[in-house]
Scaffold this active site. Structure first.
Site, mmCIF file in Angstrom:
data_model
loop_
_atom_site.group_PDB
_atom_site.id
_atom_site.type_symbol
_atom_site.label_atom_id
_atom_site.label_comp_id
_atom_site.label_asym_id
_atom_site.label_seq_id
_atom_site.Cartn_x
_atom_site.Cartn_y
_atom_site.Cartn_z
ATOM 1 N N ALA A 70 1.077 -1.078 0.204
ATOM 2 C CA ALA A 70 -0.167 0.056 0.002
ATOM 3 C C ALA A 70 0.843 1.214 0.016
ATOM 4 O O ALA A 70 0.568 2.572 -0.624
ATOM 5 C CB ALA A 70 -0.883 0.533 1.036
ATOM 6 N N THR A 71 1.938 1.016 0.848
ATOM 7 C CA THR A 71 2.859 2.245 0.796
ATOM 8 C C THR A 71 3.253 2.937 -1.131
ATOM 9 O O THR A 71 2.985 4.066 -1.455
ATOM 10 C CB THR A 71 4.034 1.957 1.670
ATOM 11 O OG1 THR A 71 3.584 1.433 2.979
ATOM 12 C CG2 THR A 71 5.312 3.172 1.229
ATOM 13 N N ASN A 152 -6.535 2.894 10.813
ATOM 14 C CA ASN A 152 -6.053 2.086 11.753
ATOM 15 C C ASN A 152 -5.384 2.229 12.765
ATOM 16 O O ASN A 152 -4.876 0.883 13.263
ATOM 17 C CB ASN A 152 -4.110 1.904 10.272
ATOM 18 C CG ASN A 152 -3.529 3.778 10.637
ATOM 19 O OD1 ASN A 152 -3.699 4.285 10.150
ATOM 20 N ND2 ASN A 152 -2.164 3.282 10.838
ATOM 21 N N GLN A 182 -7.254 -0.470 5.752
ATOM 22 C CA GLN A 182 -7.992 -1.519 6.958
ATOM 23 C C GLN A 182 -9.360 -1.751 6.539
ATOM 24 O O GLN A 182 -9.983 -2.575 7.585
ATOM 25 C CB GLN A 182 -7.957 -0.004 7.649
ATOM 26 C CG GLN A 182 -6.112 -0.362 8.783
ATOM 27 C CD GLN A 182 -5.377 -1.193 8.908
ATOM 28 O OE1 GLN A 182 -5.885 -2.314 9.386
ATOM 29 N NE2 GLN A 182 -4.184 -1.300 9.145
ATOM 30 N N GLY A 203 -1.560 -6.877 0.712
ATOM 31 C CA GLY A 203 -2.305 -8.070 1.067
ATOM 32 C C GLY A 203 -1.741 -8.772 2.071
ATOM 33 O O GLY A 203 -2.560 -9.226 3.061
ATOM 34 N N HIS A 204 -0.776 -7.719 3.073
ATOM 35 C CA HIS A 204 -0.403 -8.676 4.864
ATOM 36 C C HIS A 204 -1.705 -8.281 5.534
ATOM 37 O O HIS A 204 -1.014 -8.727 6.125
ATOM 38 C CB HIS A 204 1.106 -8.422 4.721
ATOM 39 C CG HIS A 204 1.441 -7.001 5.117
ATOM 40 N ND1 HIS A 204 1.863 -6.401 6.777
ATOM 41 C CD2 HIS A 204 1.114 -6.085 4.399
ATOM 42 C CE1 HIS A 204 1.666 -5.625 6.610
ATOM 43 N NE2 HIS A 204 2.010 -4.830 4.786
ATOM 44 N N CYS A 327 4.080 7.013 20.154
ATOM 45 C CA CYS A 327 5.091 7.663 20.730
ATOM 46 C C CYS A 327 6.655 7.186 21.174
ATOM 47 O O CYS A 327 7.382 6.886 22.056
ATOM 48 C CB CYS A 327 5.016 8.253 22.242
ATOM 49 S SG CYS A 327 4.425 6.810 23.440
HETATM 50 N N1 PMP Z 1 -2.740 2.426 4.812
HETATM 51 C C1 PMP Z 1 -2.566 1.990 5.839
HETATM 52 C C2 PMP Z 1 -4.426 2.737 6.610
HETATM 53 C C3 PMP Z 1 -2.149 1.358 6.861
HETATM 54 O O1 PMP Z 1 -2.767 0.596 7.911
HETATM 55 C C4 PMP Z 1 -0.719 0.510 6.218
HETATM 56 C C5 PMP Z 1 0.212 -0.716 7.111
HETATM 57 N N2 PMP Z 1 0.529 -0.475 8.583
HETATM 58 C C6 PMP Z 1 -0.440 1.254 5.238
HETATM 59 C C7 PMP Z 1 -0.813 1.911 4.200
HETATM 60 C C8 PMP Z 1 0.930 0.780 4.307
HETATM 61 O O2 PMP Z 1 0.315 -0.716 3.759
HETATM 62 P P1 PMP Z 1 1.953 -1.320 3.604
HETATM 63 O O3 PMP Z 1 2.277 -1.848 4.990
HETATM 64 O O4 PMP Z 1 1.609 -2.174 2.173
HETATM 65 O O5 PMP Z 1 2.933 -1.130 3.070
#
Ligand code: PMP
Length: 381
Positions: A70-71, A152, A182, A203-204, A327
């Site tokens: 997602a990043t 999240n 999420q 995916g994860h 924090c």
């Molecule tokens: N967006 C949200 C709302 C997330 O919770 C996360 C994962 N913590 C991400 C993006 C990033 O996802 P990824 O680990 O697949 O890059």
């Protein structure tokens, strides 16, 4: 007993995902771009996975692009929209103030160039974003609007359909982007229904493996790629596809699809059970809102005990939770701070995130450990 309650951070891969990953490593290991049979098998497996993600988002499989997660997908959409739409006077972005860093950081980067204006919409005390605040901030200079579906840290569900439909009604060219990480496979998401031009999933977080995600991009929306090369994924994400990861993602989504509603009902039961257990403790303050709240995530504070201290105590009892991205370097969670949670409570925030297999017995273990943990830690303060 190990009790894993950090599913918003990552989930345990399910068996169908692991099997698909393995099969695509040992058998269908070809390059999907190769013209021979081994390549074709790999390509077919990518196609099947694409269909599974498209079915879950109710869209044409052609609109789905696989990424490393997602990043990368969020970065691609934000920078890619800025390159194609953020021109001339159209230099404004309106975004919620509670986005994941994979959305807030690229937007900050654009802001720091000095070329773009960013308006951040604050949440209410429950962590929810108001559609009216968004509508008031968006104007004819806005080229990008971004709001996550489920937060999240708190589980707050944002009214993305209301936000995006109002934007599209007045400014049809403005790109509407939704980080649905999420929410995916928890709440039903129909791409067309929510007026989103771009939707991001990972995916994860849905019992597949790490290193794969996907983005839906509506037909006609022009997102410039971040990565150039062989032109894979319709030119939007060059590079040989990680076929095992993609096939595992597809298998996980297929496995979850038919039981989404039952799983949600179970999550609601577990969440209510957890809330009831916590209500007996006067030292616990719930940070998540009660309405428009996704039952898979609950954020609360244990008064007077810093998050990491309680987290490690729970760990010693075999229970794994998160401090809710609070924090780590003495900085409070920006989400809780934006919600107006006082610093001392933000410092002691705990995020419990359940999955479809979480049991009442596991919640009992957590409740007992919190009671014991508070009794012993409060004494040593
Ligand atoms: N967006 C949200 C709302 C997330 O919770 C996360 C994962 N913590 C991400 C993006 C990033 O996802 P990824 O680990 O697949 O890059």
């Amino acid at each position: 007993m190990n009790v894993y309650l950090d599913n918003a951070a990552t989930t345990k891969p399910c068996e169908p995902a692991v099997t698909a990953v393995f099969q695509n490593m040992v058998e269908d290991f070809g390059n999907p771009s190769s013209l021979h049979k081994v390549g074709l098998n790999a390509e077919n497996n990518v196609t099947d996975a694409r269909k599974a993600i498209a079915a879950a988002l109710v869209c044409d499989p052609k609109c789905i692009t696989f990424t490393s997660g997602a990043t990368e997908a969020n970065n691609t959409i934000i920078f890619g929209a800025a390159r194609n739409y953020g021109r001339r006077n159209k230099k404004k972005i309106v975004v919620s103030a509670v986005e994941h860093p994979s959305v807030s950081e690229p937007i900050k980067m654009l802001e720091q160039t000095g070329e773009y204006t960013v308006v951040r919409i604050m949440p209410d005390r429950n962590g929810e974003i108001s559609a009216e605040d968004f509508a008031a901030a968006v104007d004819e200079n806005t080229f990008l609007v971004s709001c996550m579906m489920v937060n999240n840290e708190t589980g707050a569900i944002n009214p993305v359909k209301k936000i995006f439909s109002a934007v599209k009604k007045n400014y049809p060219d403005c790109v509407t982007h939704c980080d649905a990480v999420q929410a995916f496979m928890k709440l039903p998401i129909k791409s067309a229904d929510i007026y989103a031009d771009a939707i991001v999933v990972s995916g994860h977080k849905v019992h597949a493996v790490k290193g794969v995600g996907a983005m839906y991009i509506k037909k006609g929306v022009r997102i410039a790629p971040l990565v150039y090369g062989g032109g894979q994924e319709n030119g939007l994400r060059s590079g040989t596809e990680p076929v095992p990861l993609i096939a595992g993602f597809g298998a996980a989504v297929r496995a979850l699809m038919s039981t989404m509603k039952t799983a949600y009902n179970n999550a609601e039961t577990i969440n209510n059970y957890l809330l009831k257990g916590l209500s007996k403790f006067d030292f616990v303050k719930i940070n998540s809102g009660m309405d428009n709240h996704c039952p898979y995530i609950l954020n609360f504070s244990v008064e007077g005990i810093r998050s990491e201290i309680m987290l490690h105590y729970l760990e010693s009892r075999g229970i794994y939770v998160s401090s809710g991205s609070a924090c780590s370097k003495g900085v409070h969670s920006s989400v809780l701070t934006a919600m107006g949670v006082p610093g001392r409570l933000a410092d002691s925030a705990i995020r419990v995130s359940i999955c479809r297999t979480t049991t009442v017995g596991e919640i009992d273990a957590l409740i007992n450990a919190l009671r014991d943990g508070y009794a012993s830690l409060a004494k040593t303060k």
